[in-house]
Design a protein around this motif. Structure first.
Motif, PDB file in Angstrom:
ATOM      1  N   GLY A   1       0.877  -1.098  -0.172  1.00  0.00           N
ATOM      2  CA  GLY A   1      -0.099  -0.473   0.227  1.00  0.00           C
ATOM      3  C   GLY A   1       0.968   0.940  -0.016  1.00  0.00           C
ATOM      4  O   GLY A   1       2.012   1.375   0.653  1.00  0.00           O
ATOM      5  N   GLY A   2       1.187   2.148  -0.472  1.00  0.00           N
ATOM      6  CA  GLY A   2       1.785   3.161  -1.236  1.00  0.00           C
ATOM      7  C   GLY A   2       1.165   4.476  -1.705  1.00  0.00           C
ATOM      8  O   GLY A   2       1.336   5.797  -2.160  1.00  0.00           O
ATOM      9  N   GLY A   3      -0.043   4.759  -0.557  1.00  0.00           N
ATOM     10  CA  GLY A   3      -0.429   5.505  -0.363  1.00  0.00           C
ATOM     11  C   GLY A   3       0.052   6.899   0.708  1.00  0.00           C
ATOM     12  O   GLY A   3       1.265   6.923   0.797  1.00  0.00           O
TER      13      GLY A   3
ATOM     14  N   ILE B   1       0.167   6.956   3.867  1.00  0.00           N
ATOM     15  CA  ILE B   1       1.809   6.176   4.535  1.00  0.00           C
ATOM     16  C   ILE B   1       2.238   5.761   4.547  1.00  0.00           C
ATOM     17  O   ILE B   1       3.802   6.022   4.703  1.00  0.00           O
ATOM     18  CB  ILE B   1       0.366   6.184   5.780  1.00  0.00           C
ATOM     19  N   GLY B   2       2.017   5.104   3.566  1.00  0.00           N
ATOM     20  CA  GLY B   2       2.745   3.724   2.935  1.00  0.00           C
ATOM     21  C   GLY B   2       3.935   5.036   2.124  1.00  0.00           C
ATOM     22  O   GLY B   2       5.008   4.254   1.808  1.00  0.00           O
TER      23      GLY B   2
ATOM     24  N   PHE C   1       4.166  -2.578  -3.243  1.00  0.00           N
ATOM     25  CA  PHE C   1       3.116  -3.034  -3.647  1.00  0.00           C
ATOM     26  C   PHE C   1       1.546  -2.318  -3.867  1.00  0.00           C
ATOM     27  O   PHE C   1       1.492  -2.527  -2.276  1.00  0.00           O
ATOM     28  CB  PHE C   1       3.117  -4.493  -3.715  1.00  0.00           C
ATOM     29  N   ASP C   2       1.557  -1.879  -4.523  1.00  0.00           N
ATOM     30  CA  ASP C   2       0.066  -0.706  -5.170  1.00  0.00           C
ATOM     31  C   ASP C   2      -1.151  -1.359  -5.845  1.00  0.00           C
ATOM     32  O   ASP C   2      -0.091  -1.006  -6.984  1.00  0.00           O
ATOM     33  CB  ASP C   2       0.083  -0.119  -4.607  1.00  0.00           C
TER      34      ASP C   2
ATOM     35  N   ASP D   1      -2.357   0.037  -6.925  1.00  0.00           N
ATOM     36  CA  ASP D   1      -3.295   1.336  -7.935  1.00  0.00           C
ATOM     37  C   ASP D   1      -2.654   1.913  -9.024  1.00  0.00           C
ATOM     38  O   ASP D   1      -1.432   1.840  -8.854  1.00  0.00           O
ATOM     39  CB  ASP D   1      -2.887   2.757  -6.761  1.00  0.00           C
TER      40      ASP D   1
ATOM     41  N   SER E   1       0.298  -0.733   4.869  1.00  0.00           N
ATOM     42  CA  SER E   1      -0.344  -0.137   4.855  1.00  0.00           C
ATOM     43  C   SER E   1      -1.645   0.374   3.449  1.00  0.00           C
ATOM     44  O   SER E   1      -1.398   1.385   2.767  1.00  0.00           O
ATOM     45  CB  SER E   1       0.753   1.371   4.535  1.00  0.00           C
ATOM     46  N   VAL E   2      -2.559  -0.786   3.571  1.00  0.00           N
ATOM     47  CA  VAL E   2      -3.253  -0.133   3.374  1.00  0.00           C
ATOM     48  C   VAL E   2      -4.464   0.457   4.092  1.00  0.00           C
ATOM     49  O   VAL E   2      -4.764   0.787   5.016  1.00  0.00           O
ATOM     50  CB  VAL E   2      -4.121  -1.302   2.621  1.00  0.00           C
ATOM     51  N   PRO E   3      -5.854   0.323   2.757  1.00  0.00           N
ATOM     52  CA  PRO E   3      -7.160   1.703   3.405  1.00  0.00           C
ATOM     53  C   PRO E   3      -7.201   0.834   4.835  1.00  0.00           C
ATOM     54  O   PRO E   3      -7.586  -0.162   5.030  1.00  0.00           O
ATOM     55  CB  PRO E   3      -8.081   1.972   3.178  1.00  0.00           C
TER      56      PRO E   3
ATOM     57  N   SER F   1       0.213  -0.092  10.065  1.00  0.00           N
ATOM     58  CA  SER F   1      -0.224   0.995  10.390  1.00  0.00           C
ATOM     59  C   SER F   1      -1.570   1.325  10.441  1.00  0.00           C
ATOM     60  O   SER F   1      -1.265   2.617  10.746  1.00  0.00           O
ATOM     61  CB  SER F   1       0.215   2.002   8.487  1.00  0.00           C
ATOM     62  N   THR F   2      -1.951   0.894  10.775  1.00  0.00           N
ATOM     63  CA  THR F   2      -3.180   0.966  10.976  1.00  0.00           C
ATOM     64  C   THR F   2      -3.472   2.291  12.121  1.00  0.00           C
ATOM     65  O   THR F   2      -3.138   1.975  13.061  1.00  0.00           O
ATOM     66  CB  THR F   2      -4.332  -0.812  11.871  1.00  0.00           C
ATOM     67  N   SER F   3      -4.222   3.458  11.958  1.00  0.00           N
ATOM     68  CA  SER F   3      -4.557   4.292  13.259  1.00  0.00           C
ATOM     69  C   SER F   3      -5.694   3.629  14.337  1.00  0.00           C
ATOM     70  O   SER F   3      -5.431   4.573  15.448  1.00  0.00           O
ATOM     71  CB  SER F   3      -5.139   5.528  12.313  1.00  0.00           C
TER      72      SER F   3
ATOM     73  N   HIS G   1       2.492   2.579  14.180  1.00  0.00           N
ATOM     74  CA  HIS G   1       2.005   3.551  13.608  1.00  0.00           C
ATOM     75  C   HIS G   1       1.961   4.633  13.889  1.00  0.00           C
ATOM     76  O   HIS G   1       2.239   5.222  14.722  1.00  0.00           O
ATOM     77  CB  HIS G   1       0.217   3.740  14.887  1.00  0.00           C
TER      78      HIS G   1
ATOM     79  N   ASN H   1       2.094  11.205   9.975  1.00  0.00           N
ATOM     80  CA  ASN H   1       2.021  11.846   8.435  1.00  0.00           C
ATOM     81  C   ASN H   1       2.702  13.529   8.476  1.00  0.00           C
ATOM     82  O   ASN H   1       2.135  14.306   9.538  1.00  0.00           O
ATOM     83  CB  ASN H   1       0.821  11.931   7.661  1.00  0.00           C
TER      84      ASN H   1
HETATM   85  N1  LIG Z   1      -3.537   9.293   6.192  1.00  0.00           N
HETATM   86  C1  LIG Z   1      -2.824   9.383   7.741  1.00  0.00           C
HETATM   87  O1  LIG Z   1      -3.206  10.339   8.289  1.00  0.00           O
HETATM   88  C2  LIG Z   1      -2.399   8.408   8.532  1.00  0.00           C
HETATM   89  C3  LIG Z   1      -2.803   7.065   8.477  1.00  0.00           C
HETATM   90  N2  LIG Z   1      -2.501   5.572   9.268  1.00  0.00           N
HETATM   91  C4  LIG Z   1      -3.541   4.451   8.416  1.00  0.00           C
HETATM   92  O2  LIG Z   1      -2.215   3.752   6.850  1.00  0.00           O
HETATM   93  C5  LIG Z   1      -2.598   3.087   6.736  1.00  0.00           C
HETATM   94  C6  LIG Z   1      -3.423   3.472   5.069  1.00  0.00           C
HETATM   95  O3  LIG Z   1      -3.604   4.789   5.046  1.00  0.00           O
HETATM   96  P1  LIG Z   1      -3.339   5.745   4.178  1.00  0.00           P
HETATM   97  O4  LIG Z   1      -1.665   5.768   3.326  1.00  0.00           O
HETATM   98  O5  LIG Z   1      -3.726   7.673   4.668  1.00  0.00           O
HETATM   99  O6  LIG Z   1      -4.252   5.808   2.930  1.00  0.00           O
HETATM  100  P2  LIG Z   1      -4.421   5.857   1.115  1.00  0.00           P
HETATM  101  O7  LIG Z   1      -5.661   5.796   0.362  1.00  0.00           O
HETATM  102  O8  LIG Z   1      -3.686   7.181   0.735  1.00  0.00           O
HETATM  103  O9  LIG Z   1      -3.705   4.877   0.810  1.00  0.00           O
HETATM  104  C7  LIG Z   1      -3.685   3.424   0.698  1.00  0.00           C
HETATM  105  C8  LIG Z   1      -3.000   3.102  -0.304  1.00  0.00           C
HETATM  106  O10 LIG Z   1      -3.918   1.382  -0.624  1.00  0.00           O
HETATM  107  C9  LIG Z   1      -3.558   0.473  -1.711  1.00  0.00           C
HETATM  108  N3  LIG Z   1      -4.765  -0.619  -1.911  1.00  0.00           N
HETATM  109  C10 LIG Z   1      -5.755  -0.701  -2.077  1.00  0.00           C
HETATM  110  N4  LIG Z   1      -6.075  -1.764  -2.002  1.00  0.00           N
HETATM  111  C11 LIG Z   1      -4.421  -2.228  -1.817  1.00  0.00           C
HETATM  112  C12 LIG Z   1      -4.721  -3.873  -1.366  1.00  0.00           C
HETATM  113  N5  LIG Z   1      -5.020  -4.868  -1.434  1.00  0.00           N
HETATM  114  N6  LIG Z   1      -2.973  -4.535  -1.268  1.00  0.00           N
HETATM  115  C13 LIG Z   1      -1.718  -3.022  -2.050  1.00  0.00           C
HETATM  116  N7  LIG Z   1      -2.283  -1.772  -1.892  1.00  0.00           N
HETATM  117  C14 LIG Z   1      -4.059  -1.590  -1.699  1.00  0.00           C
HETATM  118  C15 LIG Z   1      -4.097   1.783  -2.366  1.00  0.00           C
HETATM  119  O11 LIG Z   1      -4.278   2.097  -3.896  1.00  0.00           O
HETATM  120  C16 LIG Z   1      -3.446   3.227  -1.781  1.00  0.00           C
HETATM  121  O12 LIG Z   1      -2.558   2.927  -2.765  1.00  0.00           O
HETATM  122  C17 LIG Z   1      -4.539   2.909   7.123  1.00  0.00           C
HETATM  123  O13 LIG Z   1      -4.344   2.113   7.929  1.00  0.00           O
HETATM  124  C18 LIG Z   1      -4.716   3.969   8.441  1.00  0.00           C
HETATM  125  O14 LIG Z   1      -5.419   4.037   9.208  1.00  0.00           O
HETATM  126  C19 LIG Z   1      -1.445   5.979  10.133  1.00  0.00           C
HETATM  127  C20 LIG Z   1      -1.210   6.794  10.167  1.00  0.00           C
HETATM  128  C21 LIG Z   1      -1.812   7.947   9.407  1.00  0.00           C
END
Ligand SMILES: NC(=O)C1=CN([C@@H]2O[C@H](COP(=O)(O)OP(=O)(O)OC[C@H]3O[C@@H](n4cnc5c(N)ncnc54)[C@H](O)[C@@H]3O)[C@@H](O)[C@H]2O)C=CC1
Ligand SMILES: C[N+](C)(C)CC(=O)CC(=O)[O-]
Length: 475
Positions: free
Chosen positions: A19-21, A23-24, A41-42, A44, A95-97, A122-124, A145, A148
């Protein structure tokens, strides 16, 4: 049974980030810029482009925090499956959703391909026991955890939960410290760990203030950043309130403000309903407040501010500044070669001035650091100074040859040009690492001093011999 690779310093370590969003991407940058190879691996199709943008921001910000060079950046690769990414990895960061069913599916895939590496999630909000529900082994995943932007903020909340292997948690903390982070081990698992529990209380109150028409999103942000937000960054909550109790400290603070807790100052568990209208109102207020800048521009502004704040904290050794000092001390010190490499670093943005280049005072700092490195190389470092002997700089002549800009990697090569009795003459050349251009030179005269009398004195015979040998090598 999971374990953490016993690779030695110098061997490339490899992280897999699933998951490279937001946080990833931050984790990828944190590992890569600390010398780890990273496989991502992501699914998207836009993931690579988005990650490039995060990496560009991270490269511009993280190295500025340090007085030494970070290790050579690791190699980044994109995998076409979870299994490909995690095979052979020394650390896996999920770091997936934030959806439990998705986390279970991905964690099971990770475990099937790599049963050895620690798996940080990375779960919140999910507890480790919830994450493990779908897994074959007992303790192979724990909460790691981050906050950002992961590449700048040191905190990682580590939650092992019941049945976690204490040895693995301890080693995981070591790995995180190795990449400049601050692991905070949370002893009991609860929903949302510590920090998000606090943040959510503030978030709920802020939403009520908007919903009730008391304040706009902009006014609430001013209320935070003009006041208590600044206090929190350096002393947290309890230390701040201890001071707020005056000379009576926490006891007086609690006596004075304890009763307020029973007054209707907050709405706490009463959550404002997030109707479409309310979401649109918050969105519109936020657009009016910050919409003039793109998200990437806002990220760069945030990073610049964070770098400046973190560097100020570093000067005092306070809060996250202490973590930076400790990490700096683990980075390779210059001090090899002929001429001697005495400085290798990135120019931080707070070193530049209104002309858009490194201010002249900072050249003085760079060459002073270079002289310190020579002293350390000669065995006249901090222990020598503590023993009551040192060198004072009595003359410095700097030539500014080319402009030096924020973010540039610089190195200083130093020659001992002469050593007669109490005097030590140094010549420093400051280069831009990218093309070897000489940016500035500095001639320096140092005099050996007895710190007891604070007068010049001859160095002892051992130090004098080391100075003579270095001067001969540099002749
Ligand atoms: N955004 C934030 O401020 C924070 C988020 N977190 C946690 O980090 C984790 C990720 O959150 P974000 O990065 O914000 O979300 P995001 O939506 O920015 O990124 C998630 C990424 O995971 C990818 N993804 C979806 N399904 C997948 C799969 N099967 N295999 C691999 N990748 C997959 C998506 O394409 C997306 O790029 C969550 O558990 C969240 O609670 C932790 C700290 C802060
Ligand atoms: C909003 N959030 C719960 C995803 C925030 C975090 O988990 C941590 C952060 O960076 O604020």
């Amino acid at each position: 049974m999971m374990r953490i690779s016993g690779k030695m310093k110098g061997q490339a370590m490899r992280a897999a980030v699933i998951g490279g969003g937001v946080i990833g991407g931050g984790w990828v940058a944190r590992f890569l810029l600390n010398g780890w190879d990273v496989a991502v691996f992501d699914p998207d199709p836009e993931a690579e482009r988005k990650l490039d943008a995060v990496l560009a921001n991270a490269r511009a910000a993280l190295p500025m925090l340090y007085e030494r060079s970070l290790p050579k950046e690791g190699r980044l690769s994109f995998a076409s499956s979870v299994a490909e990414a995690v095979t052979g990895a020394d650390w896996v960061q999920e770091s997936v959703p934030e959806r439990l069913d998705l986390k279970h599916r991905v964690l099971a895939e990770i475990e099937a391909a790599n049963a050895e590496a620690p798996i940080g999630s990375s779960t919140s909000g999910f507890k480790p026991s919830e994450l493990r529900e779908g897994m074959a082994t007992d303790a192979s995943v724990f909460v790691a955890h981050p906050f950002n932007p992961v590449y700048l903020l040191p905190l990682v909340e580590i939650v092992g939960g019941e049945g976690a292997d204490a040895g693995v948690i301890a080693r995981a903390c070591e790995v995180l410290r190795g990449i400049g982070m601050y692991p905070l081990v949370i002893r009991a698992e609860i929903d949302a760990h510590i920090a998000d529990r606090l943040l959510e209380a503030v978030w709920r109150e802020a939403l009520w203030l908007v919903k009730d028409g008391i304040a706009t999103t902009g006014e609430i942000d001013e209320a935070i950043r003009m006041g208590f937000g600044l206090r929190w960054a350096q002393m947290g909550l309890f230390e701040t309130y201890r001071i707020a109790g005056g000379e009576g400290g926490m006891a007086h603070f609690v006596a004075q403000f304890g009763p307020c807790l029973a007054w209707p100052w907050t709405k706490l568990m009463d959550v404002p309903e997030m109707t479409d209208d309310f979401a649109a109102e918050i969105g519109a207020q936020s657009d009016a407040q910050s919409g003039a800048l793109s998200i990437r521009e806002l990220e760069r502004l945030r990073d610049k501010n964070l770098v400046a704040i973190l560097r100020a904290l570093k000067r005092e050794g306070s809060g996250a500044g202490r973590v930076l000092l400790e990490h700096d001390a683990t980075l390779d010190a210059p001090g090899e070669g002929v001429p001697l490499e005495t400085v290798r670093r990135v120019v931080p943005s707070d070193w530049t001035d209104y002309n858009g280049h490194m201010n002249e005072s900072r050249y003085g700092q760079v060459f002073s650091d270079a002289a310190d490195a020579v002293m350390a190389h000669l065995g006249a470092g901090p222990d020598y100074v503590a023993s009551g002997q040192s060198f004072f700089t009595v003359e410095t002549r700097i030539s500014y040859l080319m402009e030096t800009r924020a973010g540039e990697r610089i190195r200083v090569a130093t020659r001992v040009m002469g050593a007669e009795g109490k005097k030590l003459r140094l010549f420093h050349e400051m280069e831009r690492e990218a093309d070897g251009s000489v940016l500035a030179t500095c001639e320096q005269l140092l005099v050996h001093v007895d710190l007891g009398t604070r007068r010049s004195s001859l160095p002892g015979p051992d130090l004098a011999e080391r100075i003579r040998a270095l001067a001969a090598a540099h002749a």
